[in-house]
Motif scaffolding. Structure first.
Motif, PDB file in Angstrom:
ATOM      1  N   UNK A 250      -9.860   5.116  -2.545  1.00  0.00           N
ATOM      2  CA  UNK A 250      -8.432   5.155  -2.203  1.00  0.00           C
ATOM      3  C   UNK A 250      -7.628   4.706  -3.416  1.00  0.00           C
ATOM      4  N   UNK A 251      -6.397   5.206  -3.503  1.00  0.00           N
ATOM      5  CA  UNK A 251      -5.512   4.849  -4.609  1.00  0.00           C
ATOM      6  C   UNK A 251      -6.207   4.994  -5.968  1.00  0.00           C
TER       7      UNK A 251
ATOM      8  N   UNK B 158       1.374   4.262  -2.854  1.00  0.00           N
ATOM      9  CA  UNK B 158       1.244   5.693  -2.552  1.00  0.00           C
ATOM     10  C   UNK B 158       2.490   6.445  -3.000  1.00  0.00           C
ATOM     11  N   UNK B 159       3.657   5.889  -2.694  1.00  0.00           N
ATOM     12  CA  UNK B 159       4.903   6.585  -2.996  1.00  0.00           C
ATOM     13  C   UNK B 159       5.146   6.648  -4.508  1.00  0.00           C
TER      14      UNK B 159
ATOM     15  N   UNK C 299       2.731  14.313   5.718  1.00  0.00           N
ATOM     16  CA  UNK C 299       2.462  12.884   6.004  1.00  0.00           C
ATOM     17  C   UNK C 299       2.690  12.604   7.488  1.00  0.00           C
TER      18      UNK C 299
ATOM     19  N   UNK D  61       0.830  -1.211   0.000  1.00  0.00           N
ATOM     20  CA  UNK D  61       0.000   0.000   0.000  1.00  0.00           C
ATOM     21  C   UNK D  61       0.862   1.258   0.000  1.00  0.00           C
ATOM     22  N   UNK D  62       1.907   1.248   0.810  1.00  0.00           N
ATOM     23  CA  UNK D  62       2.768   2.420   0.928  1.00  0.00           C
ATOM     24  C   UNK D  62       3.627   2.590  -0.318  1.00  0.00           C
TER      25      UNK D  62
ATOM     26  N   UNK E 243      -5.580  11.815   7.584  1.00  0.00           N
ATOM     27  CA  UNK E 243      -5.894  10.585   6.845  1.00  0.00           C
ATOM     28  C   UNK E 243      -4.653   9.692   6.897  1.00  0.00           C
ATOM     29  N   UNK E 244      -4.897   8.405   6.997  1.00  0.00           N
ATOM     30  CA  UNK E 244      -3.798   7.447   7.173  1.00  0.00           C
ATOM     31  C   UNK E 244      -2.812   7.437   6.011  1.00  0.00           C
ATOM     32  N   UNK E 245      -3.291   7.719   4.796  1.00  0.00           N
ATOM     33  CA  UNK E 245      -2.454   7.572   3.611  1.00  0.00           C
ATOM     34  C   UNK E 245      -2.598   8.777   2.689  1.00  0.00           C
TER      35      UNK E 245
ATOM     36  N   UNK F 177      -7.371   3.878   6.410  1.00  0.00           N
ATOM     37  CA  UNK F 177      -7.033   2.598   5.796  1.00  0.00           C
ATOM     38  C   UNK F 177      -6.350   1.708   6.838  1.00  0.00           C
TER      39      UNK F 177
ATOM     40  N   UNK G 188      -1.884  10.768  -0.015  1.00  0.00           N
ATOM     41  CA  UNK G 188      -1.046  10.548  -1.198  1.00  0.00           C
ATOM     42  C   UNK G 188      -0.592  11.827  -1.894  1.00  0.00           C
TER      43      UNK G 188
ATOM     44  N   UNK H 123      -7.652  14.542  -3.845  1.00  0.00           N
ATOM     45  CA  UNK H 123      -7.779  13.349  -4.694  1.00  0.00           C
ATOM     46  C   UNK H 123      -9.140  13.281  -5.391  1.00  0.00           C
TER      47      UNK H 123
ATOM     48  N   UNK I 125     -10.717  12.054  -0.069  1.00  0.00           N
ATOM     49  CA  UNK I 125     -12.055  11.617  -0.455  1.00  0.00           C
ATOM     50  C   UNK I 125     -12.623  10.586   0.515  1.00  0.00           C
ATOM     51  N   UNK I 126     -11.782   9.635   0.960  1.00  0.00           N
ATOM     52  CA  UNK I 126     -12.342   8.553   1.765  1.00  0.00           C
ATOM     53  C   UNK I 126     -12.820   9.004   3.142  1.00  0.00           C
TER      54      UNK I 126
END
Lengths: 396, 276
Positions: free
Chosen positions: A279-280, A171-172, B73, A167-168, B62-64, A294, B66, B142, B115-116
């Motif tokens: 997500x993503x 993202x990266x 972060x 997942x990370x 948010x956890x992630x 997440x 992007x 996003x 968004x989430x």
């Protein structure tokens, strides 16, 4: 199942920063232009055959069939492809597309390292610069693949943020893409992310079910009763399912990584424990908490250790066309050992999740029925990790 | 959110969000709510308002994240580790508007999140709670133009502007995006993710010009601004400057004692922007 906006039912879409929108639009236009182009397809097929070693065999697992005492079990040998997994099918396609788009550099994420190795391999062949992002946790679990990628001339960048897993890394890689778009294509490794990736990757992996269909008809004179594949993001599974979606009598079964069990927090079984989210780049099912954070998922398999699933799988599940079952670490490791002993084939721990379900299902089926398991990758990369799981002090 | 002012042509101009630009160039600081804790966030927002901020962006962690560089972060992770939730951020905003435990904050406030966070809460439920708390705008990095339908109409019903972003790669998309802008247009100054940069090389002037051809909504520039000089330079080319990472760095460094140093930076930046 798709429509012009890149939706699969309610799933899919393009939830990405504005900075990347023209990049995905450019990719979509290039794909629309080349996907039915005879020269492009001739080059793709030649590379798949001469370089990747297609078509892959559909192997009748006779000893396994006898031992289980039910349905006839076939293995689709994607593990015999060059670089040892199905990942190369998609990489060859995307890299040919990237070259036609004038890109000279590719970036990719990797979990188990199979997609990273495939991307580094084709980048070496095509003389393209290649950077692979990999979670630091996965770099430790899959140290041999890290060395392989470097041997092939790729730069491997460790991603320590979050859980240091797939997942990370995804993202990266998206972050890096926003940084450098002009000369760079993101070779996404699964049927996930923003449109058009889920469609492009599915089309390049659909060669698997196209071959299974022909090979099964030739060997058995009928279509399989069930096709079973492991699911992380879901690329080998959608590849194995795609040409059977219209055949309602063919059961399509995805096997998710349940980790230590779907009743624990240490799981990556998205369909069984997640709910709809964004997500993503996509709307789909995700493992998340009540506020949409997440979840830090877990599986023994670095390739299935992902909190989401491709949008077409989400739609197939909603429509009741495919079912998704959880398989634990222990069940997968047992299947890993079983296939090694019974057929002399060491499967990837990812593919072992699909085998585990076949082992459970076959005895409940009739001897005139046929199961095809997509053996998506080979297990050399996993031997040390499985030895450690079994308590042996073995390192790569 | 119908305007009482008959001479206002666009809804963008009439919203409370756009009032941040009514007195001239706007300075817009950002913090991640709950970093290092919610009490400090409340004190930071109050001090920024006093220091001359015209609008404040409040990040819901948010956890992630992007679209963020390492600095923000890390702020997201610190906030989540401290137990920050979306509900607690709504309470924070409510307290700031009501003047609970400190002076009331009147300037426009915008949520910045992913968004989430909105979707999983339920977009309708989220927007209703945001309106109730006193939020004027939402920024979702996003959610591009093509996907804003999920959020835009519902936000509008609650009097909340869904702020549109344009990027250096947007080119011919700018007109389409700007034509439907609400509140203000967020102009992303550079390629890449958030974070401080030594220099901004994008032709911001041309981007702003394209926006102005399509809307009378104000344009603020963000990403990579770390000094009062850079803030003034970007505000000169547009209607305002947005600063996140440079402030969040000070919060990371000083933790609960960040109010002094962070508001000092905000004060210097706001002054530089207002002096244009």
């Amino acid at each position: 199942m798709t429509n012009p906006q890149g939706r699969f039912g309610v799933h899919g879409g393009q939830y990405i920063p504005e900075t990347l929108m023209n990049a995905v639009i450019e990719l979509e236009q290039a794909y629309e232009r080349f996907k039915d182009d005879p020269d492009f397809n001739a080059e793709l097929n030649q590379m798949l055959n001469d370089y990747a070693g297609r078509p892959s065999r559909l192997y009748f697992a006779e000893r396994m069939t006898q031992d289980l005492g039910g349905a006839r079990v076939y293995l689709k040998r994607e593990d015999l492809n060059h670089t040892g997994a199905h990942k190369i099918n998609n990489v060859v396609g995307q890299m040919l597309l990237a070259r036609r788009m004038g890109k000279t550099r590719v970036i990719a994420e990797t979990g188990a390292g199979q997609h990273g190795v495939a991307t580094a391999t084709v980048a070496a062949l095509m003389g393209m610069e290649c950077v692979v992002y990999m979670g630091t946790e996965d770099m430790e679990r899959q140290a041999l693949n890290v060395y392989r990628m470097r041997l092939l001339g790729a730069e491997v960048r460790g991603v320590a943020s979050g859980t240091g897993t797939l997942k990370d890394a995804v993202s990266e890689t998206f972050r890096e893409w926003t940084n450098r778009i002009e000369d760079t294509h993101y070779v996404l490794g699964s049927v996930m992310g923003p449109h058009p990736f889920p469609t492009i990757v599915r089309d390049f992996q659909a060669v698997i079910s196209r071959e299974i269909r022909e090979q099964c008809l030739a060997a058995e004179g009928k279509l399989p009763d069930a096709v079973i594949a492991c699911v992380g993001g879901g690329s080998n599974a959608i590849g194995a399912f795609y040409h059977f979606i219209g055949d309602k009598d063919v059961a399509l079964i995805g096997c998710e990584a349940a980790g230590r069990g779907i009743d624990t927090w240490e799981t990556a079984a998205t369909m069984n424990t997640g709910r709809i989210g964004i997500f993503h780049g996509m709307k789909s099912y995700f493992c998340q908490d009540e506020f949409g954070q997440i979840a830090p998922v877990y599986s023994i398999s670095a390739g299935l250790d992902y909190p989401g699933i491709g949008p077409e799988h989400a739609a197939l599940s909603d429509a009741g066309r495919a079912s998704y079952v959880p398989v634990t670490d222990e069940e997968a490791v047992q299947a890993f050992e079983y296939l090694s002993r019974t057929e002399g084939i060491i499967p990837a721990i990812e593919s072992a999740h699909a085998l585990a379900h076949a082992i459970e299902l076959a005895p409940k089926m009739r001897p005139d029925q046929v199961i095809v398991v997509n053996l998506s990758g080979r297990g050399d990369k996993d031997v040390a990790a499985i030895a450690r799981y079994r308590g042996e002090d073995l390192h790569d | 959110m119908t305007s009482q002012n008959p001479v206002t042509a666009s809804s963008a101009r009439s919203s409370h969000t756009a009032s941040a630009f009514a007195r001239g160039k706007a300075f817009i600081p950002f913090i991640t709510c709950g970093d290092p804790d919610l009490q400090t966030s409340a004190a930071l927002v109050r001090s920024f308002a006093q220091a001359g901020a015209d609008l404040i962006e409040l990040g819901i962690p948010f956890s992630d994240p992007t679209a963020e560089g390492v600095t923000i972060q890390d702020a997201n992770l610190r906030a989540l580790s401290a137990g920050t939730t979306t509900d607690k951020v709504f309470e924070l905003v409510h307290d700031l508007r009501e003047g609970t435990n400190g002076p009331a904050v009147d300037i426009p406030l915008a949520f910045m999140t992913y968004a989430n966070v909105v979707f999983s809460y339920g977009t309708e439920r989220f927007c209703a709670a945001a309106e109730e708390a006193g939020i004027d705008a939402i920024i979702l990095p996003d959610v591009p133009f093509e996907e804003k339908g999920d959020f835009d109409a519902i936000a509008r019903q609650h009097g909340i502007d869904l702020v549109s972003l344009i990027a250096p790669t947007s080119n011919e998309r700018i007109r389409m995006i700007a034509a439907e802008a609400a509140g203000f247009v967020y102009c992303v100054s550079s390629l890449g993710v958030t974070g401080t940069r030594d220099a901004i090389t994008t032709d911001i002037g041309s981007m702003v010009e394209l926006v102005r051809e399509a809307t009378d909504a104000p344009v603020a520039v963000g990403f990579g601004i770390s000094t009062p000089e850079q803030a003034a330079q970007m505000a000169r080319l547009s209607d305002g400057a947005i600063v996140g990472s440079a402030i969040v760095k000070l919060i990371a460094e000083h933790g609960r004692d960040a109010v002094g140093p962070a508001s000092e930076l905000v004060c210097a930046m706001a002054q530089a922007v207002h002096d244009i």
